[in-house]
Design a protein around this motif. Structure first.
Motif, short mmCIF file in Angstrom:
data_model
loop_
_atom_site.label_atom_id
_atom_site.label_comp_id
_atom_site.label_asym_id
_atom_site.label_seq_id
_atom_site.Cartn_x
_atom_site.Cartn_y
_atom_site.Cartn_z
N MET A 1 0.83 -1.20 0.00
CA MET A 1 0.00 0.00 0.00
C MET A 1 0.88 1.26 0.00
SD MET A 1 -2.86 -1.58 0.03
CE MET A 1 -4.05 -0.30 0.33
N ALA A 2 0.27 2.41 -0.25
CA ALA A 2 0.98 3.68 -0.29
C ALA A 2 1.67 3.99 1.03
CB ALA A 2 0.02 4.81 -0.66
N ASN A 3 1.11 3.53 2.15
CA ASN A 3 1.70 3.78 3.46
C ASN A 3 2.80 2.79 3.82
OD1 ASN A 3 0.33 1.43 4.08
ND2 ASN A 3 -1.14 2.39 5.46
N GLY A 4 3.14 1.89 2.88
CA GLY A 4 4.21 0.92 3.11
C GLY A 4 3.74 -0.40 3.70
N HIS A 5 2.52 -0.44 4.20
CA HIS A 5 1.99 -1.70 4.75
C HIS A 5 1.70 -2.68 3.61
CE1 HIS A 5 0.63 0.77 8.39
NE2 HIS A 5 1.69 0.06 8.74
N ARG A 6 1.80 -3.94 3.92
CA ARG A 6 1.56 -4.99 2.92
C ARG A 6 0.17 -5.58 3.15
NH1 ARG A 6 4.51 -7.53 -0.80
NH2 ARG A 6 4.38 -9.77 -1.02
N LEU A 7 -0.69 -5.52 2.14
CA LEU A 7 -2.03 -6.08 2.19
C LEU A 7 -1.97 -7.49 1.60
CD1 LEU A 7 -5.06 -5.70 2.75
CD2 LEU A 7 -5.27 -4.77 0.43
N VAL A 8 -2.34 -8.48 2.41
CA VAL A 8 -2.24 -9.88 1.97
C VAL A 8 -3.61 -10.50 1.72
CG1 VAL A 8 0.02 -10.32 3.01
CG2 VAL A 8 -2.06 -10.68 4.36
N ALA A 9 -4.58 -9.69 1.36
CA ALA A 9 -5.96 -10.15 1.17
C ALA A 9 -6.13 -10.80 -0.21
CB ALA A 9 -6.92 -8.99 1.34
N VAL A 10 -5.39 -11.90 -0.43
CA VAL A 10 -5.51 -12.62 -1.70
C VAL A 10 -6.78 -13.45 -1.69
CG1 VAL A 10 -3.02 -12.67 -2.11
CG2 VAL A 10 -4.10 -14.55 -0.87
#
Length: 176
Positions: A64-73
């Protein structure tokens, strides 16, 4: 098979033209799939047209833009889509609140073409379990297909599905 047909709003045969993913305006992760429809056995999707739908979940984790990783595959059991693959898809009606759509039976309802044969993620295991069709409706090839689970001949399978839909076998109690 009976459940796939009855639970589908549309049944299409075609080639996956594109697969993308993203986050919608409500924050839901999705995979967007466009299929170039060669033939439709159920529903109002025109032959030789593109049909686009969104299924829940991303194709891969996203930063994400904030550097967090979204793992909602997409969860296990959901069909996986790839550009250029030839498929038959048994499509549910889009969800009323989100518009998201996937296949009836999840991965069971997406079949891939390989050498003029079709198979799903489970190698068609269970695809014909419990299917009962009235005597005299099946060709010998269709009867053999129902009793010999394996990758099925695409033409024989699609002929059976088309006739079951157009002749309303499920609605008339001839397919259960």
């Amino acid at each position: 098979l009976t459940g796939l047909i009855s639970d589908s709003q549309a049944i299409v045969q075609g080639v996956v033209r594109s697969v993308t993913d993203g986050i919608d305006q409500n924050g839901l992760p999705y995979t967007e799939v466009t299929i170039h429809v060669r033939a439709s056995a159920k529903g109002s999707i025109a032959d030789d047209s593109d049909y686009t739908f969104r299924q829940f979940g991303l194709t891969k984790p996203m930063t994400m833009a904030n550097g967090h990783r979204l793992v909602a595959v997409s969860p296990d059991g959901f069909p996986k889509w790839h550009e250029g693959e030839s498929v038959v898809a048994f499509l549910h009606q889009p969800a009323s609140r989100t518009g998201l759509q996937t296949t009836a039976g999840l991965a069971q309802g997406k079949l891939n073409f390989v050498n003029d044969h079709l198979f799903n993620e489970f190698n068609n295991s269970g695809l014909f379990d419990g299917v009962r069709i009235s005597d005299g409706l099946l060709t010998p090839e269709e009867q053999n297909m129902l009793t010999t689970p394996r990758a099925v001949d695409a033409g024989t399978f699609m002929n059976l599905v088309h006739r079951a839909v157009s002749e309303q076998w499920i609605e008339n109690g001839e397919m259960r």
